[in-house]
Write a protein that holds these residues in place. Structure first.
Motif, PDB file in Angstrom:
ATOM      1  N   ARG A   1       0.887  -1.343   0.202  1.00  0.00           N
ATOM      2  CA  ARG A   1       0.029   0.091  -0.044  1.00  0.00           C
ATOM      3  C   ARG A   1       0.933   1.231   0.061  1.00  0.00           C
ATOM      4  O   ARG A   1       0.771   2.428  -0.714  1.00  0.00           O
ATOM      5  N   LEU A   2       1.781   1.160   0.864  1.00  0.00           N
ATOM      6  CA  LEU A   2       2.717   2.323   0.949  1.00  0.00           C
ATOM      7  C   LEU A   2       3.691   2.627  -0.192  1.00  0.00           C
ATOM      8  O   LEU A   2       4.053   3.584  -0.837  1.00  0.00           O
ATOM      9  N   LEU A   3       3.916   1.527  -0.860  1.00  0.00           N
ATOM     10  CA  LEU A   3       4.986   1.702  -1.880  1.00  0.00           C
ATOM     11  C   LEU A   3       4.170   1.821  -3.465  1.00  0.00           C
ATOM     12  O   LEU A   3       4.841   2.272  -4.554  1.00  0.00           O
ATOM     13  N   ARG A   4       2.863   1.804  -3.516  1.00  0.00           N
ATOM     14  CA  ARG A   4       2.155   1.864  -4.566  1.00  0.00           C
ATOM     15  C   ARG A   4       2.435   2.996  -5.504  1.00  0.00           C
ATOM     16  O   ARG A   4       2.780   3.025  -6.796  1.00  0.00           O
ATOM     17  N   PRO A   5       2.484   4.367  -4.893  1.00  0.00           N
ATOM     18  CA  PRO A   5       2.669   5.361  -5.790  1.00  0.00           C
ATOM     19  C   PRO A   5       4.351   5.591  -6.389  1.00  0.00           C
ATOM     20  O   PRO A   5       4.340   5.822  -7.450  1.00  0.00           O
ATOM     21  N   LEU A   6       5.243   4.710  -5.551  1.00  0.00           N
ATOM     22  CA  LEU A   6       6.674   4.643  -6.196  1.00  0.00           C
ATOM     23  C   LEU A   6       6.790   3.692  -7.219  1.00  0.00           C
ATOM     24  O   LEU A   6       7.199   4.078  -8.220  1.00  0.00           O
ATOM     25  N   LEU A   7       5.785   2.629  -7.184  1.00  0.00           N
ATOM     26  CA  LEU A   7       5.745   1.595  -8.158  1.00  0.00           C
ATOM     27  C   LEU A   7       5.235   2.138  -9.293  1.00  0.00           C
ATOM     28  O   LEU A   7       5.159   1.489 -10.424  1.00  0.00           O
ATOM     29  N   ALA A   8       4.388   2.968  -9.240  1.00  0.00           N
ATOM     30  CA  ALA A   8       3.664   3.464 -10.568  1.00  0.00           C
ATOM     31  C   ALA A   8       4.648   4.439 -11.430  1.00  0.00           C
ATOM     32  O   ALA A   8       4.371   4.602 -12.586  1.00  0.00           O
ATOM     33  N   LEU A   9       5.801   4.790 -10.899  1.00  0.00           N
ATOM     34  CA  LEU A   9       6.837   5.423 -11.460  1.00  0.00           C
ATOM     35  C   LEU A   9       7.331   4.466 -12.635  1.00  0.00           C
ATOM     36  O   LEU A   9       7.921   3.409 -12.212  1.00  0.00           O
ATOM     37  N   ALA A  10       7.460   4.678 -13.866  1.00  0.00           N
ATOM     38  CA  ALA A  10       8.185   4.048 -14.921  1.00  0.00           C
ATOM     39  C   ALA A  10       9.490   3.463 -14.557  1.00  0.00           C
ATOM     40  O   ALA A  10       9.895   2.501 -14.863  1.00  0.00           O
ATOM     41  N   PRO A  11      10.355   4.505 -14.244  1.00  0.00           N
ATOM     42  CA  PRO A  11      11.678   3.624 -13.915  1.00  0.00           C
ATOM     43  C   PRO A  11      11.902   2.875 -12.699  1.00  0.00           C
ATOM     44  O   PRO A  11      12.518   2.045 -12.928  1.00  0.00           O
ATOM     45  N   VAL A  12      10.984   2.962 -11.921  1.00  0.00           N
ATOM     46  CA  VAL A  12      10.861   2.055 -10.655  1.00  0.00           C
ATOM     47  C   VAL A  12      10.154   0.735 -11.288  1.00  0.00           C
ATOM     48  O   VAL A  12      10.826  -0.353 -10.905  1.00  0.00           O
ATOM     49  N   ARG A  13       9.283   0.808 -12.041  1.00  0.00           N
ATOM     50  CA  ARG A  13       8.773  -0.443 -12.476  1.00  0.00           C
ATOM     51  C   ARG A  13       9.645  -1.213 -13.279  1.00  0.00           C
ATOM     52  O   ARG A  13       9.806  -2.352 -13.318  1.00  0.00           O
ATOM     53  N   ARG A  14      10.848  -0.504 -14.241  1.00  0.00           N
ATOM     54  CA  ARG A  14      11.542  -1.169 -15.049  1.00  0.00           C
ATOM     55  C   ARG A  14      12.719  -1.717 -13.961  1.00  0.00           C
ATOM     56  O   ARG A  14      13.494  -2.844 -14.509  1.00  0.00           O
TER      57      ARG A  14
END
Length: 286
Positions: free
Chosen positions: A93-106
């Motif tokens: 839940r806490l990480l969801r906004p960060l995981l939405a960033l394309a560089p982080v997803r990659r």
């Protein structure tokens, strides 16, 4: 004594940004009726506090005085204890906004246990090779990169054990215990090398050791000893907690099987909680 504290805004800015981002996300979740557990908040705050201590306390200044064992203490905080505490304070839940960033997803693939562990090991050993270590002592930019890599790979390595996000299905509690053991063998081997080598690896510490009246080999051995004791302590604690978790999971799984649940649903619920078993999947990350 206050003169030993060095409040570097550039060093503290990422810590402050992480703290503000965490607080904002936790507040939004609380307003939605999904409050973050207090223990997670406490763990995250502890992790950020350890980073601050490592970067601005007298430990940092004394390490710059070219005393190896004090510098090793700083690295243990930045590369092991602080990342572990921070990861303990996170969940999907806490990480969801960060995981939405394309560089982080990659880069999410770097969190796989079979990737995170080698990255952590190469970072730990690589930065303790004399050429790289001496370069970090001589250049502030290289030193900052060293610290960032210690923290980042430490967080990735511990995330495979703590699982703020669901890990591979095969990475169960027993596998996590083996993973922690491998981490400590890697770190312990480096520590014993520093203790028993009989050779000074980092001569740049010489002037500071002379001022402090410490023989270079003694300084190096104390640093290795700190690393060995810290790693051993963490291993004992981690093994104890993993054993207790293994017992609890076995009890929950058996109770669900006795109640008519499928083996797969029982295994999921034992690992991630009843909601995961009811959903037929891993816990939600949002």
């Amino acid at each position: 004594m206050l003169g030993w504290w060095s409040l570097d805004p550039l060093a503290l800015a990422p810590v402050a940004a992480a703290g503000v981002g965490y607080a904002v996300r936790a507040r939004r979740l609380r307003r939605r009726g999904r409050p973050v557990e207090r223990r997670r908040v406490a763990w995250f705050a502890l992790g950020l506090g350890l980073v601050v201590v490592a970067l601005v306390s007298p430990l940092d200044r004394l390490g710059e005085e070219r005393v190896f064992y004090l510098h090793m203490g700083q690295h243990l905080l930045l590369g092991d204890l602080a990342p572990l505490a921070v990861v303990m304070g996170l969940d999907g839940r806490l990480l969801r906004p960060l995981l939405a960033l394309a560089p982080v997803r990659r880069l999410r693939w770097t969190g796989h246990p079979l990737v995170a562990l080698p990255l952590w090991a190469m970072t730990l050993w690589g930065w303790h090779l004399p050429p790289l270590y001496q370069a970090a002592l001589a250049h502030s930019g290289v030193h900052a990169l060293e610290h960032m890599m210690f923290f980042a790979t430490g967080a990735l390595a511990w995330a495979a054990v703590v699982e703020p996000l669901p890990g591979p299905r095969w990475m169960g509690t027993a596998q996590k215990a083996v993973y922690v053991l491998v981490m400590r063998i890697i770190g312990g081997t480096l520590a014993l090398t520093l203790i028993w080598s009989g050779h000074v690896f980092y001569p740049n510490y010489g002037p500071g050791e002379q001022r402090w009246g410490i023989a270079p080999l003694t300084d190096q051995a104390i640093g290795g000893g700190l690393m060995f004791v810290e790693g051993g302590t963490i291993t004992v604690v981690a093994f104890s907690l993993l054993f207790l978790r293994w017992v609890r999971e076995a009890e929950v799984r058996q109770a669900l099987l006795d109640g008519g649940a499928s083996a797969e649903a029982a295994a999921r619920a034992a690992r991630y909680g009843p909601a995961a078993g009811a959903r037929g999947g891993s816990p939600p990350s949002s």
